[in-house]
Every structure is written in structure tokens, then in C-alpha cells.
Design an enzyme around this catalytic site. Sequence first.
Site, PDB file in Angstrom:
ATOM      1  N   ALA A 202     -42.443  -0.627  62.313  1.00  0.00           N
ATOM      2  CA  ALA A 202     -42.018   0.304  63.409  1.00  0.00           C
ATOM      3  C   ALA A 202     -41.387   1.364  64.484  1.00  0.00           C
ATOM      4  O   ALA A 202     -41.603   2.563  63.918  1.00  0.00           O
ATOM      5  CB  ALA A 202     -40.362  -0.235  62.961  1.00  0.00           C
ATOM      6  N   SER A 203     -41.843   1.893  65.058  1.00  0.00           N
ATOM      7  CA  SER A 203     -41.556   3.023  66.062  1.00  0.00           C
ATOM      8  C   SER A 203     -43.103   3.899  66.262  1.00  0.00           C
ATOM      9  O   SER A 203     -44.027   3.057  65.922  1.00  0.00           O
ATOM     10  CB  SER A 203     -40.581   3.153  65.661  1.00  0.00           C
ATOM     11  N   LEU A 204     -43.016   4.782  65.474  1.00  0.00           N
ATOM     12  CA  LEU A 204     -44.492   5.740  64.758  1.00  0.00           C
ATOM     13  C   LEU A 204     -44.356   4.967  63.870  1.00  0.00           C
ATOM     14  O   LEU A 204     -46.131   5.214  64.089  1.00  0.00           O
ATOM     15  CB  LEU A 204     -43.189   7.050  64.183  1.00  0.00           C
TER      16      LEU A 204
ATOM     17  N   GLY B  18     -45.769   1.925  64.425  1.00  0.00           N
ATOM     18  CA  GLY B  18     -47.196   1.382  65.265  1.00  0.00           C
ATOM     19  C   GLY B  18     -47.701   1.805  65.119  1.00  0.00           C
ATOM     20  O   GLY B  18     -48.862   1.591  65.500  1.00  0.00           O
TER      21      GLY B  18
ATOM     22  N   HIS C 265     -36.699   0.414  73.417  1.00  0.00           N
ATOM     23  CA  HIS C 265     -37.943   0.471  71.274  1.00  0.00           C
ATOM     24  C   HIS C 265     -37.202  -0.297  70.795  1.00  0.00           C
ATOM     25  O   HIS C 265     -35.985  -0.412  70.121  1.00  0.00           O
ATOM     26  CB  HIS C 265     -37.004   1.562  71.354  1.00  0.00           C
TER      27      HIS C 265
END
Length: 404
Positions: free
Chosen positions: A230-232, A234, A381
Site C-alpha cells: 500500500a502507498s509506497l 506499491g 490515495h
Amino acid sequence: MAGLFQDDLHNDFGSWPLAYIPFGGADFGEIQAVATAVADGDNDAFYSAWVAAGDRLTGEADASLSRGHSGSARSLYLRASAFYASSFHPLYGAPVDARIPAVYSKQIATFEKGLLLGPHPATPIAIPFGDTTLPGYFIPAEGFESEIRPLVILNGGYDSTVTDLYFLSAVAASRRGYHTLLFDGPGQGAMLYERGVPLRPDWEVVIRAIVDFVETLPIVDASRIALYGASLGGYLAPRGASGEARIAALIADPGTWGIADGFRPIAMRMFNLKAQDVADMGKLDSALIAKMEAFIRGNAQLNWKVVQRGFWTHGVDNLKDFLASAELFTMSGRAERIACPTLIAMAENDTLAAGATAFYEALTCPKTLIRFTAVEGADGHCEMRNRSIFNLRAFDWLDEKFAV
């Protein structure tokens, strides 16, 4: 869209627990009450309001437990951990504000108290990693606590913690029959707050160590290990899967090619540069970097992302070194090494998802792209305002891949 919190940065972080409502991490009125308490206050007020709410929930949990209501105590401790986790992000930066490790200690204490209660306690784990260990948690599948089941490794990003990962997807995964593993890697959670270990780009080293560990767990189906970032995460999760063949399925939310790519368009617009001029951001002229840093420091949200969070997490103290470090975090030459089925998530209005389509197209493995839209309320996001729909679609996809 107007937010609950008056300050934009406060609203960015204060709205996170909205995503946790379906999974027991908060309720709307509680979040609204914190926002009211913060009002037009500063970062200290934001921190104090969340901690006060966490303390109230912890007190209620203690009282429930003393009266024998372990189920209520479990829910309240876990909820308190989410409130503590929401308090300290605006305080990010080096030197480290002493309140961060202090409240993080409270967060983890209540998180662990909650996990230990109930018929099938979940306990902390220590994952061997070089000459140290990575802290983590193994969450058993609901109703299959002692059975061999597929596993989802949940990989956070820049600033999420194990508590955030728990409410983001671990609860949903457990309900769907998946065991889950949460962990702090270098530059994350306890590794950063307590040990000062910075982020590293070669995340395949991290994932390899985690897979080595989970293969020793007797109730994990080692042929069905999924990795979700998730988020970074990714970027981190795909980078990990690119060097670890034992990962059988990959989910990236959003699919992220690298860190430096987000800065190239800014530099091109600011200085009328061409793509070749910004091919290596760390080699930009020092005068241009100085102008860029002044621009970043003049915007509260950019200053937080780059100076407060970025410098600290990457272990640097200036923009030139940060940009040079950011260039190392790339899927260039790595994307084609991913062999497992891969799901790329792309939320409509998530700026960090801008490169998700190109990332998807670069993959040579079996792949799926799922778009999330404003019509669904899932356009932000990591689909934070509609995590339910993300988890439904992601785990439907994984069910099909793993024949669950």
C-alpha cells in the site's frame, strides 16, 4: 472537498481512520470529536487531541477487562492503537521529536493487548534479518486459526504502521480466510522510530527474509503466498516480488514505478527543462535544486512529504542527497522480472497513481488493472474513503488466483 479538519495537513492524516470504520478501528463521531477538539490548533493540538482520545479508549478497555468483558476490551484496545497511530505524523522529521517514540510505544502496547485477547490470540513475531530482526505480527485467518491456509504479506509504505495495515486490509483478509503477516521493514515503524534504520531500495532483500521466515510456519501454505503493498508499498512490494520467486501473487496499490518520477514533472515545469535534463534528479544543478527546495519548503504539504518525512526516512539532510537516493527506488530493469500474477490498483484522483497504467503495461507477467473512481467514493490515495470496495475486489481477485 471540505474535510473534517481545518488544516489541510491535519485533514490528510486525521481522515485516515475513516477507512478503518468498517474494520473496527474507529467510528465517525469519534473522529469528528477529535477534529472539533483540534479546531484551528497547531500540530501540538492535533497530537494532544488524538492522544487524549487514545487514552480515553485505553481507560475504557482497562475497565472492561477488569469486569471480565474481554471482547469489548479487545475492540477498545485495538481502536485506541489506531488513535495513537493518528497523532504523530505532523511531528515527523529529524532530530526525532521525543513524543513520536513515546506515543508509538503506547500504540504498540494497546495493539498487542488487543491482539492477545480473544479465543485465538495473535502474538508478536521477530523475523531474522541480517544481524537484527524485523518486528511483525502473524494474524490467523478467522475460523481457520490452526489450519493450513494461504498467506497475505501486508507491506506498508513511507509512513503507515502495523496498526494501519491491520485495519487497512488484515481484518478483511482474515475474514476472507487468509492468514496475514504485518511487519516493519527498514525505514518503517519501529525500525525508523526506535532504531533509526533508514529506508532501502533493494526491497527484495527484505521480502526474501520474510518468505524464509513464513516458510517455517506450519499453518502457512507456502505455495500460496501473496504480497500486497500500500502507498509506497506499491513500489516496495513489486520490487520485492521482482527478486523473490516464491511470491505467488502480487497486489500493488497503487502501482508505483519509483520515487524520483514524481519530481521530474515539477522540475520540468519550474525550470522549463526537457525530459533528458531530469533523467537523474540527483545530478541537477545545485542552483536549481536550491530553488526547488525553497519552493518545497514554502508549501506545508510538500515540506512535510519531502523535508520532514523524506529526509528522515532516507537518512539524508538535504534535497540533493534525497533526490539522489530517490533515483535508486525504481522498477527500471526489475518489472520484467516479476513472474507471478499481479494486480495493479489505480484510483482516479490519486496523484501517486499517475504512473500506474505505464507500470501495468511494462509488466510481462499475468496482470490485471483495476480502476477505482470518484463515483464510488474510492478515488483518493489507497481508496481510503472506501477501503471496503478495494478489499472486496482485491480479495476476489486473489480468491480466483489461489482457488480459495
